[in-house]
Design a protein around this motif. Structure first.
Motif, PDB file in Angstrom:
ATOM      1  N   ILE A 103       0.876  -1.178   0.000  1.00  0.00           N
ATOM      2  CA  ILE A 103       0.000   0.000   0.000  1.00  0.00           C
ATOM      3  C   ILE A 103       0.906   1.218   0.000  1.00  0.00           C
ATOM      4  O   ILE A 103       1.682   1.426   0.947  1.00  0.00           O
ATOM      5  CB  ILE A 103      -0.930  -0.003   1.221  1.00  0.00           C
ATOM      6  CG1 ILE A 103      -1.832  -1.247   1.197  1.00  0.00           C
ATOM      7  CG2 ILE A 103      -1.789   1.269   1.249  1.00  0.00           C
ATOM      8  CD1 ILE A 103      -2.684  -1.424   2.447  1.00  0.00           C
ATOM      9  N   ASP A 104       0.852   2.006  -1.085  1.00  0.00           N
ATOM     10  CA  ASP A 104       1.822   3.094  -1.212  1.00  0.00           C
ATOM     11  C   ASP A 104       1.215   4.290  -1.923  1.00  0.00           C
ATOM     12  O   ASP A 104       0.002   4.363  -2.156  1.00  0.00           O
ATOM     13  CB  ASP A 104       3.081   2.606  -1.917  1.00  0.00           C
ATOM     14  CG  ASP A 104       2.849   2.161  -3.365  1.00  0.00           C
ATOM     15  OD1 ASP A 104       1.688   2.199  -3.839  1.00  0.00           O
ATOM     16  OD2 ASP A 104       3.820   1.772  -4.027  1.00  0.00           O
ATOM     17  N   GLY A 105       2.079   5.254  -2.251  1.00  0.00           N
ATOM     18  CA  GLY A 105       1.625   6.479  -2.900  1.00  0.00           C
ATOM     19  C   GLY A 105       1.246   7.524  -1.876  1.00  0.00           C
ATOM     20  O   GLY A 105       1.938   7.713  -0.866  1.00  0.00           O
ATOM     21  N   MET A 106       0.122   8.172  -2.103  1.00  0.00           N
ATOM     22  CA  MET A 106      -0.309   9.283  -1.260  1.00  0.00           C
ATOM     23  C   MET A 106      -1.071   8.760  -0.045  1.00  0.00           C
ATOM     24  O   MET A 106      -2.289   8.869   0.053  1.00  0.00           O
ATOM     25  CB  MET A 106      -1.152  10.257  -2.088  1.00  0.00           C
ATOM     26  CG  MET A 106      -0.398  10.845  -3.279  1.00  0.00           C
ATOM     27  SD  MET A 106      -1.425  11.904  -4.336  1.00  0.00           S
ATOM     28  CE  MET A 106      -1.719  13.296  -3.223  1.00  0.00           C
ATOM     29  N   VAL A 107      -0.324   8.158   0.866  1.00  0.00           N
ATOM     30  CA  VAL A 107      -0.893   7.599   2.092  1.00  0.00           C
ATOM     31  C   VAL A 107      -0.103   8.119   3.285  1.00  0.00           C
ATOM     32  O   VAL A 107       1.004   8.637   3.141  1.00  0.00           O
ATOM     33  CB  VAL A 107      -0.880   6.057   2.082  1.00  0.00           C
ATOM     34  CG1 VAL A 107      -1.818   5.519   1.017  1.00  0.00           C
ATOM     35  CG2 VAL A 107       0.536   5.525   1.859  1.00  0.00           C
TER      36      VAL A 107
ATOM     37  N   PHE B 266      -7.883   1.893   6.473  1.00  0.00           N
ATOM     38  CA  PHE B 266      -6.626   1.333   6.956  1.00  0.00           C
ATOM     39  C   PHE B 266      -5.434   2.046   6.325  1.00  0.00           C
ATOM     40  O   PHE B 266      -4.431   2.324   6.987  1.00  0.00           O
ATOM     41  CB  PHE B 266      -6.575  -0.160   6.637  1.00  0.00           C
ATOM     42  CG  PHE B 266      -5.269  -0.820   6.957  1.00  0.00           C
ATOM     43  CD1 PHE B 266      -4.934  -1.115   8.270  1.00  0.00           C
ATOM     44  CD2 PHE B 266      -4.381  -1.160   5.945  1.00  0.00           C
ATOM     45  CE1 PHE B 266      -3.719  -1.728   8.577  1.00  0.00           C
ATOM     46  CE2 PHE B 266      -3.167  -1.773   6.234  1.00  0.00           C
ATOM     47  CZ  PHE B 266      -2.838  -2.059   7.555  1.00  0.00           C
ATOM     48  N   ALA B 267      -5.542   2.366   5.021  1.00  0.00           N
ATOM     49  CA  ALA B 267      -4.435   2.988   4.294  1.00  0.00           C
ATOM     50  C   ALA B 267      -4.226   4.459   4.657  1.00  0.00           C
ATOM     51  O   ALA B 267      -3.134   4.980   4.505  1.00  0.00           O
ATOM     52  CB  ALA B 267      -4.671   2.860   2.794  1.00  0.00           C
TER      53      ALA B 267
ATOM     54  N   VAL C 296      -7.347   5.331  -6.707  1.00  0.00           N
ATOM     55  CA  VAL C 296      -6.603   4.191  -6.189  1.00  0.00           C
ATOM     56  C   VAL C 296      -6.319   3.262  -7.368  1.00  0.00           C
ATOM     57  O   VAL C 296      -7.229   2.855  -8.095  1.00  0.00           O
ATOM     58  CB  VAL C 296      -7.347   3.460  -5.047  1.00  0.00           C
ATOM     59  CG1 VAL C 296      -8.751   3.013  -5.467  1.00  0.00           C
ATOM     60  CG2 VAL C 296      -6.534   2.264  -4.566  1.00  0.00           C
ATOM     61  N   ARG C 297      -5.044   3.012  -7.587  1.00  0.00           N
ATOM     62  CA  ARG C 297      -4.574   2.142  -8.668  1.00  0.00           C
ATOM     63  C   ARG C 297      -4.288   0.774  -8.071  1.00  0.00           C
ATOM     64  O   ARG C 297      -3.632   0.656  -7.033  1.00  0.00           O
ATOM     65  CB  ARG C 297      -3.301   2.712  -9.279  1.00  0.00           C
ATOM     66  CG  ARG C 297      -2.658   1.866 -10.371  1.00  0.00           C
ATOM     67  CD  ARG C 297      -1.329   2.499 -10.788  1.00  0.00           C
ATOM     68  NE  ARG C 297      -0.666   1.760 -11.846  1.00  0.00           N
ATOM     69  CZ  ARG C 297       0.151   0.714 -11.645  1.00  0.00           C
ATOM     70  NH1 ARG C 297       0.383   0.282 -10.409  1.00  0.00           N
ATOM     71  NH2 ARG C 297       0.726   0.103 -12.669  1.00  0.00           N
ATOM     72  N   MET C 298      -4.794  -0.286  -8.720  1.00  0.00           N
ATOM     73  CA  MET C 298      -4.604  -1.650  -8.239  1.00  0.00           C
ATOM     74  C   MET C 298      -3.821  -2.453  -9.268  1.00  0.00           C
ATOM     75  O   MET C 298      -4.041  -2.306 -10.469  1.00  0.00           O
ATOM     76  CB  MET C 298      -5.966  -2.297  -7.958  1.00  0.00           C
ATOM     77  CG  MET C 298      -6.647  -1.740  -6.721  1.00  0.00           C
ATOM     78  SD  MET C 298      -8.464  -1.902  -6.726  1.00  0.00           S
ATOM     79  CE  MET C 298      -8.927  -0.523  -7.783  1.00  0.00           C
TER      80      MET C 298
ATOM     81  N   PHE D  97      -1.863  -1.587  -3.910  1.00  0.00           N
ATOM     82  CA  PHE D  97      -2.834  -0.495  -3.940  1.00  0.00           C
ATOM     83  C   PHE D  97      -2.036   0.809  -3.857  1.00  0.00           C
ATOM     84  O   PHE D  97      -1.345   1.042  -2.856  1.00  0.00           O
ATOM     85  CB  PHE D  97      -3.796  -0.578  -2.755  1.00  0.00           C
ATOM     86  CG  PHE D  97      -4.681  -1.790  -2.742  1.00  0.00           C
ATOM     87  CD1 PHE D  97      -5.959  -1.758  -3.284  1.00  0.00           C
ATOM     88  CD2 PHE D  97      -4.238  -2.980  -2.158  1.00  0.00           C
ATOM     89  CE1 PHE D  97      -6.775  -2.882  -3.253  1.00  0.00           C
ATOM     90  CE2 PHE D  97      -5.052  -4.100  -2.110  1.00  0.00           C
ATOM     91  CZ  PHE D  97      -6.320  -4.054  -2.664  1.00  0.00           C
ATOM     92  N   THR D  98      -2.124   1.619  -4.901  1.00  0.00           N
ATOM     93  CA  THR D  98      -1.384   2.880  -4.941  1.00  0.00           C
ATOM     94  C   THR D  98      -2.369   4.036  -5.002  1.00  0.00           C
ATOM     95  O   THR D  98      -3.228   4.080  -5.883  1.00  0.00           O
ATOM     96  CB  THR D  98      -0.443   2.937  -6.153  1.00  0.00           C
ATOM     97  OG1 THR D  98       0.490   1.862  -6.082  1.00  0.00           O
ATOM     98  CG2 THR D  98       0.319   4.264  -6.191  1.00  0.00           C
TER      99      THR D  98
END
Length: 315
Positions: free
Chosen positions: A105-109, A156-157, A166-168, A241-242
């Motif tokens: 789980i990454d990116g803007m989190v 959660f993210a 959200v990109r999967m 999940f990004t």
């Protein structure tokens, strides 16, 4: 007097398969297997990811207006291009190793994390839902998914306020998935939703089906289920999940942008360039039925698109 207004996916309890019947049938099949009569069952053995979660309690808010598709039909008629461009990929999909299964789980989190799928699942509110599933190829089925709301994963993210999508992404292991050795496909398989779509009550991460863990050919251990969209949006075997502020370029959009778009909402009045979407074959029945706008879920998702009149929402 309290008057309850039924939702579009609901039907009288008398029309749904009784829970006791459903699970008694499951016990019978298990007993037959133990007696050695179900000789082919080992071919499609399911991974025991958090086995104590099955069968999950059914959420009565998500029911059907048609019979559940027979398990044997739904688990042997599958699109999973990683294992071949045809429906009979169940045998080939058994090569996929799903334990352990790491999810990033990454990116803007708030904080990027890599977590084992089983640990992630145990943090989620698991339940069973009955959903219609409509493929862009004009066939459909009705499925008892086990899983959790995608919005629970979002919580959660902890995505940042600027995240819009959200990109999967699915796995990329050509040694296990022969279809990934076909270089003309833009592997790995990617899909995406807007944050508003991902937060909708219907958006669901499936981890099981028919009261049991998800079989590999159906996208174990984690797959997306968004019943108002064509099936190719429901990315299988998710590893990432990004969260991003840029619209993802999705697998089929990259491969065939004149035929497959980002939105892929079901609409009987918008044909695919090569076939009509007005009706669908209900697999396992030999019947064709009229297709419904947003696959019958428009009452709950149409407002997501009210300000997107310039977008190609139905391809």
């Amino acid at each position: 007097m309290l008057i309850k207004r039924k939702k579009g996916w609901e039907l009288p309890e008398s029309m749904a398969t009784p829970e006791a019947v459903f699970f008694n049938r499951r016990k019978l099949l298990l007993g037959i297997g133990a007696a050695g009569l179900a000789l082919g069952a080992a071919r499609f053995a399911r991974a025991e990811v958090a086995p104590e979660l099955y069968p999950a309690k059914r959420n009565p808010s998500f029911t059907l207006d048609r019979d559940i598709t027979a398990e044997k039909v739904a688990t042997t008629y599958n699109n999973f291009y990683e294992f071949g461009p045809h429906k009979q990929i169940a045998n080939a999909a058994q090569k996929l190793t799903i334990q352990p299964w790491q999810v990033k789980i990454d990116g803007m989190v708030a904080k990027e994390i890599t977590i084992d799928a089983e640990d992630l699942i145990r943090k989620m509110p698991v339940e069973e839902r009955l959903y219609r599933h409509r493929c862009v190829e004009a066939w459909s089925m009705a499925v008892p998914w086990t899983g959790f709301p995608l919005k629970a994963l979002l919580a959660f993210a902890e995505p940042q306020s600027g995240a819009k999508y959200v990109r999967m992404e699915t796995f990329q292991r050509p040694a296990e998935a022969g279809g990934q050795r076909q270089f003309w496909y833009p592997w790995p398989y990617t899909e995406g939703l807007t944050m508003e779509e991902a937060s909708n009550d219907l958006a669901f991460i499936a981890i099981g089906v028919y009261g049991k863990p998800l079989p590999k050919q159906m996208g174990a251990p984690l797959r997306l289920a968004v019943p108002w969209k064509y099936g190719f949006k429901s990315v299988k075997s998710i590893v990432r999940f990004t969260f991003t502020d840029q619209r993802p370029k999705t697998f089929w959009e990259a491969l065939g942008p004149t035929e497959y778009g980002f939105w892929a909402n079901v609409n009987p009045e918008v044909p695919h360039p090569r076939w009509s979407q007005a009706t669908e074959e209900v697999i396992g029945t030999g019947k064709r039925v009229p297709t419904l706008l947003y696959n019958g879920y428009g009452e709950f998702v149409a407002d997501l698109y009210k300000d997107k009149s310039g977008e190609k929402l139905f391809m």
